[in-house]
Design a protein around this motif. Structure first.
Motif, PDB file in Angstrom:
ATOM      1  N   GLN A 176     -16.621   0.858   0.305  1.00 34.35           N
ATOM      2  CA  GLN A 176     -15.430   0.924  -0.778  1.00 34.35           C
ATOM      3  C   GLN A 176     -15.977   0.098  -2.078  1.00 34.35           C
ATOM      4  O   GLN A 176     -15.783   0.568  -3.220  1.00 34.35           O
ATOM      5  N   SER A 178      -2.396   5.501  -4.971  1.00 33.45           N
ATOM      6  CA  SER A 178      -3.677   5.495  -4.172  1.00 33.45           C
ATOM      7  C   SER A 178      -4.849   5.547  -5.105  1.00 33.45           C
ATOM      8  O   SER A 178      -5.922   5.124  -4.741  1.00 33.45           O
ATOM      9  N   SER A 179      -4.520   6.022  -6.541  1.00 30.11           N
ATOM     10  CA  SER A 179      -5.795   6.103  -7.538  1.00 30.11           C
ATOM     11  C   SER A 179      -5.808   4.781  -8.063  1.00 30.11           C
ATOM     12  O   SER A 179      -6.916   4.571  -8.735  1.00 30.11           O
ATOM     13  N   TYR A 187      -4.425  -0.712  -5.354  1.00 33.82           N
ATOM     14  CA  TYR A 187      -4.310  -0.064  -4.220  1.00 33.82           C
ATOM     15  C   TYR A 187      -5.694  -0.189  -3.515  1.00 33.82           C
ATOM     16  O   TYR A 187      -5.618  -0.514  -2.273  1.00 33.82           O
ATOM     17  N   LYS A 188      -6.819   0.131  -4.152  1.00 32.48           N
ATOM     18  CA  LYS A 188      -8.051  -0.030  -3.452  1.00 32.48           C
ATOM     19  C   LYS A 188      -8.266  -1.060  -3.072  1.00 32.48           C
ATOM     20  O   LYS A 188      -8.977  -1.520  -1.896  1.00 32.48           O
ATOM     21  N   LEU A 230       0.688  -1.224  -0.016  1.00 33.15           N
ATOM     22  CA  LEU A 230       0.008  -0.044   0.016  1.00 33.15           C
ATOM     23  C   LEU A 230       0.757   1.417  -0.062  1.00 33.15           C
ATOM     24  O   LEU A 230       0.616   2.357  -0.510  1.00 33.15           O
ATOM     25  N   LEU A 233      -6.467  -2.085  -0.049  1.00 29.89           N
ATOM     26  CA  LEU A 233      -6.943  -1.382   1.195  1.00 29.89           C
ATOM     27  C   LEU A 233      -8.065  -2.070   1.859  1.00 29.89           C
ATOM     28  O   LEU A 233      -8.341  -1.993   3.063  1.00 29.89           O
TER      29      LEU A 233
END
Length: 548
Positions: A205, A180-181, A185-186, A175, A189
């Motif tokens: 999410q 982060s975009s 990553y999502k 991570l 997370l």
């Protein structure tokens, strides 16, 4: 207020999923995908074969490396042995090129494939040979992914808090280096939030991701699988079944053999008591794991398979016992049925004979009833005609006497006037009165008004019904104060049964040709058949209230 807005947002996020197919429809699609599983595999193999045919003999080493890399991507979740073959080819190419970054990438992928296929020592040896500080920055994310999956695969064999901690550690490192975009990553997370029991956050999410992800996308199966794992934690069985089914369907259609959804879905069906479906899904999952040579999946499935297979065999044994019992019952019933059929056959012969006699009698009764019905209809029609005729006669007789009395009084008054003028020797005035047609015209006008009034009291809807028989642009519009006009009076007389044009001409004081012209013009304007027009005019209306 914040809570309310959050609730509204959650509803909008949930709506696209809840408005989609019901669980029943999703399971139908899953069964269809299972039935066509081999077709999706053949499509995948055909796509790979077509790609292999595109290879040129004049490729540079870098181009050949990228070509092998593309084939590795195709085989990674489909057939690990083939994926290993192309990664090893790339290792050789990287060594020839003396390109450390290409070599490190190939070693990381080989370590990953070894750990998934159960070669943990070989995988660990490769990973230890790679020094993180010497890696290119672009390969750090791959490095952390391979290490995280290494401990995930190893944890499948021997569950340990130590391995779980290592998984979390490398996920956090991943991570830290992923944008982060990015979708990776999502998803990582979300996995972290699930592992930390932050289920509501993870769910929100996932809804955001699912909204923008189509079924054919590579990450769709992962997103729906994570939904299933959340609902597994919250013990929501129907939603768990729904999302694992969506994930499994997507994996099957994309010919992904390294999947976890089928195994989880098999457990769901086992929990709800559908052993047949659980067994079917388990068999499919084991076939996929063996085909892909993903050993850690095979190990996971072996525990589930032993439980479900035992239950399935017990169910089959029970069914076999039940089947034997049913066969015995059916045999006894068959003997009884044969006896019953023989008895019924004899009775049917007797009934058939009686039925034949009854049929002949019933046919005669039907003919008699038909004759009686026709006679009754004729009588009803005659009675209706007589009733209407009598009513018309009563109305017109009453008005006839009234008009006769009125005309007698008028003649008497006219005689008195003429007598007075004759006594006074006003012969010129008498001559003028006798010569004038005003009196006749007034009397005719009054006669027609009486006729119109009496007729419309008998048939109040005549004008409307008559217009309904004409085409719209030719319908009659009466002037203000008019009850009927000449054309309507002609057909009013026809409605009363006076069909002779000579009589109609005499009554209305028109020439015979004028009456013919009116009748012909009306037939030409008819919205119905010209031949049936006057017949339909005769049927217009019904007897209304008597004139008081």
């Amino acid at each position: 207020m914040k809570k309310f807005l959050l609730l509204i947002l959650l509803i909008f996020l949930v709506c696209p999923v809840q408005a989609s197919d019901s669980t029943k429809t999703i399971l139908i699609k899953l069964n269809h995908a299972l039935a066509n599983k081999q077709k999706y595999v053949l499509l995948k193999e055909e796509r790979i074969l077509n790609f292999k045919k595109l290879k040129s003999e004049n490729l540079s080493k870098e181009q050949e490396y990228n070509y092998n890399k593309a084939l590795y991507a195709e085989y990674q979740k489909f057939n690990s042995d083939s994926a290993i073959l192309y990664v090893k080819k790339n290792l050789k190419i990287a060594e020839k090129l003396q390109n450390k970054e290409l070599k490190d990438w190939a070693q990381l992928q080989l370590a990953n494939l070894y750990s998934s296929s159960g070669k943990y020592r070989e995988s660990e040896a490769i990973l230890k040979s790679i020094h993180k500080k010497d890696l290119a920055k672009s390969l750090l994310s791959n490095y952390y992914v391979v290490y995280r999956e290494f401990f995930e695969h190893y944890n499948a064999n021997s569950v340990s808090k130590q391995y779980i901690a290592q998984i979390a550690k490398y996920r956090d490192s991943l991570l830290a280096v992923l944008p982060s975009s990015s979708l990776d990553y999502k998803i990582n997370l979300i996995q972290k939030n699930i592992s930390q029991k932050k289920l509501e956050t993870a769910k929100k999410q996932l809804f955001v991701l699912l909204k923008d992800t189509k079924e054919e996308d590579s990450q769709y199966a992962m997103i729906t699988y994570l939904f299933g794992s959340i609902y597994e934690s919250t013990h929501e069985l129907e939603l768990r079944k729904k999302y694992y089914a969506l994930s499994a369907t997507a994996d099957i259609k994309n010919a992904i053999k390294d999947n976890a959804s089928l195994q989880e879905l098999a457990l769901v069906f086992y929990e709800i008591g559908d052993v047949d479906m659980a067994y079917k899904l388990t068999q499919s999952a084991i076939e996929d794991a063996l085909y892909c040579n993903v050993q850690f999946r095979t190990l996971l499935m072996s525990e589930v398979y032993s439980i479900i297979n035992t239950a399935y065999l017990e169910r089959e044994a029970k069914r076999k016992t039940e089947l034997q019992l049913y066969l015995l019952c059916i045999s006894l019933l068959s003997v009884f049925l044969i006896v019953a059929v023989i008895y019924v056959y004899k009775q049917m012969k007797k009934v058939s004979k009686i039925r034949g006699e009854l049929y002949e009698t019933s046919q005669k009764l039907v003919e008699l009833n038909k004759d009686i019905s026709e006679t009754n209809n004729q009588l009803q029609e005659r009675n209706a005609q007589l009733s209407e005729s009598n009513h018309i006669k009563e109305e017109y007789i009453a008005h006839f006497f009234h008009l006769c009395s009125t005309y007698i009084n008028k003649i008497e008054n006219y005689r008195i006037i003429l007598n007075k003028k004759a006594t006074a020797k006003q012969f010129e005035e008498i001559h003028k009165m006798l010569k004038s047609t005003t009196l006749i015209d007034n009397e005719l006008e009054e006669l027609y008004k009486h006729f119109d009034s009496i007729f419309l009291n008998l048939y109040p809807t005549f004008v409307k019904d008559f217009n309904a028989l004409l085409i719209p642009e030719e319908q009659i519009v009466l002037k203000q104060g008019e009850l009927l006009n000449t054309e309507l009076r002609i057909f009013a007389l026809i409605r009363l049964g006076i069909n002779d044009s000579v009589k109609i001409a005499a009554f209305l004081r028109y020439s015979l040709s004028t009456i013919y012209n009116y009748r012909t013009r009306a037939r030409n304007k008819a919205a119905v058949s010209r031949n049936d027009f006057e017949e339909m005019v005769v049927k217009i209306g019904s007897i209304s209230v008597k004139i008081k």
